[in-house]
Design a protein around this motif. Sequence first.
Motif, short mmCIF file in Angstrom:
data_model
loop_
_atom_site.label_atom_id
_atom_site.label_comp_id
_atom_site.label_asym_id
_atom_site.label_seq_id
_atom_site.Cartn_x
_atom_site.Cartn_y
_atom_site.Cartn_z
N VAL A 290 0.86 -1.19 0.00
CA VAL A 290 0.00 0.00 0.00
C VAL A 290 0.89 1.24 0.00
O VAL A 290 1.78 1.37 0.85
CB VAL A 290 -0.93 0.02 1.23
CG1 VAL A 290 -1.78 1.29 1.24
CG2 VAL A 290 -1.81 -1.22 1.26
N PRO A 292 0.36 4.93 0.80
CA PRO A 292 -0.72 5.72 1.40
C PRO A 292 -1.14 6.94 0.59
O PRO A 292 -2.31 7.32 0.61
CB PRO A 292 -0.13 6.11 2.76
CG PRO A 292 0.85 5.02 3.07
CD PRO A 292 1.45 4.64 1.75
N SER A 295 -3.52 5.15 -2.50
CA SER A 295 -4.76 4.45 -2.18
C SER A 295 -4.61 3.71 -0.86
O SER A 295 -3.49 3.35 -0.47
CB SER A 295 -5.11 3.46 -3.29
OG SER A 295 -6.23 2.66 -2.93
N HIS A 296 -5.73 3.49 -0.19
CA HIS A 296 -5.66 2.67 1.02
C HIS A 296 -5.67 1.19 0.68
O HIS A 296 -5.50 0.35 1.54
CB HIS A 296 -6.84 3.00 1.96
CG HIS A 296 -8.18 2.64 1.40
ND1 HIS A 296 -8.87 3.49 0.56
CD2 HIS A 296 -8.96 1.54 1.54
CE1 HIS A 296 -10.02 2.92 0.21
NE2 HIS A 296 -10.10 1.73 0.79
#
Length: 371
Positions: A290, A292, A295-296
């Motif tokens: 991920v 941050p 995108s989560h």
Amino acid sequence: MADIFRVDENGYPRKLEKAPCLSEERELQQALERNHDLLPGDQINPQSPRRWLLVQREMPVPDPGAGGDRWSIDFFFLDQDATPTFVECKRGTDTRARREIVAQVLEYAANGAFYWDKSFLMESLRKTSMAHGSSPEKYICKVLQDDDADCEAFIDNAVYKLREGNVRLVFFLNEAPAELKSIVDFLNRQMERTEVLLVEAKQYRHGETKIVVPMLFGYTEEARRIKKENTLQRQTKEKRIWTKPLFLDTLRDNVGEDAFSRIRTLVEAAGSAGAVFKYGRGDTGSLGIVVPSVSHNPIILLWTDGNAQFQIGFARGTKQAEKAREGLVDIARSMNLHLQDDLDKAFPFAKKDVFLTRIDAVRSFLDFLLR
């Protein structure tokens, strides 16, 4: 607890006088800080005595309402299995030692599990180790009794256990009231993943010397049996839960040393640069990378068979996400992967051998995004 006797030079047993605890700070907290073995690791686990790594004394715990650090737990330890251990000290004569301390420690554990992440634990450990002229890596290797220990994996495991509630709560008192013993006994029999323990560190006087005798209460053989049975039952019902150490061990077994080394280097570089990892559930393990700012959701998925998936569809909505999407598309095309016309639905899959041909480009791409 039975009385303590000292046998003098003539062979005569003399009963030691009990010493009152006058200062929680000096007689309980300082003593435990100077010798962690006052937490009786051999009584907690006779087959594998616990060894203690102090992460921080007075570990700050955020207030979910105000957002700042409102409370602090007296001690936060990890044992050699990376099990988070919360320790709160109280004098037995303190009226709060009956009920308030229980609610207090439960609140600390709940909020610590929610707010403490890997970087926070590493920074806390760094401060503690530096104060003792050492480093986090040396501290971890010492408690693991392994000079080549994977320190990153150890902390990852601790964070995972925090999130899952697989923690240990310890009440450390010079003398525990009967009401608290009853509460601890009840909680320890009811809570499947969390150990709730009470350590009585009774103090005795011998001349100018004080003798401390720590005794564990609350972890009976019956409680051990219940927790073991509950754990086995839960594991048969739940899908397999993956962690970084488990993912890497399985990956190594599946792909061989050369491929494993290259994929692990990618994972470690991404983690050091600030990526967050998410792990799948099920028979086939996955590690999601991920970013941050993008995108989560993971934009790259790695599998324990060495395959990879580029989750282009999750990179959308912001300028940074669009940059990430362009990079992911370029990488996918360089591998001749099939792409959907609608990139919101594009999640191309790369076999291990194809992925490894472009793994250096993937690493450079992640470095760029995480700057």
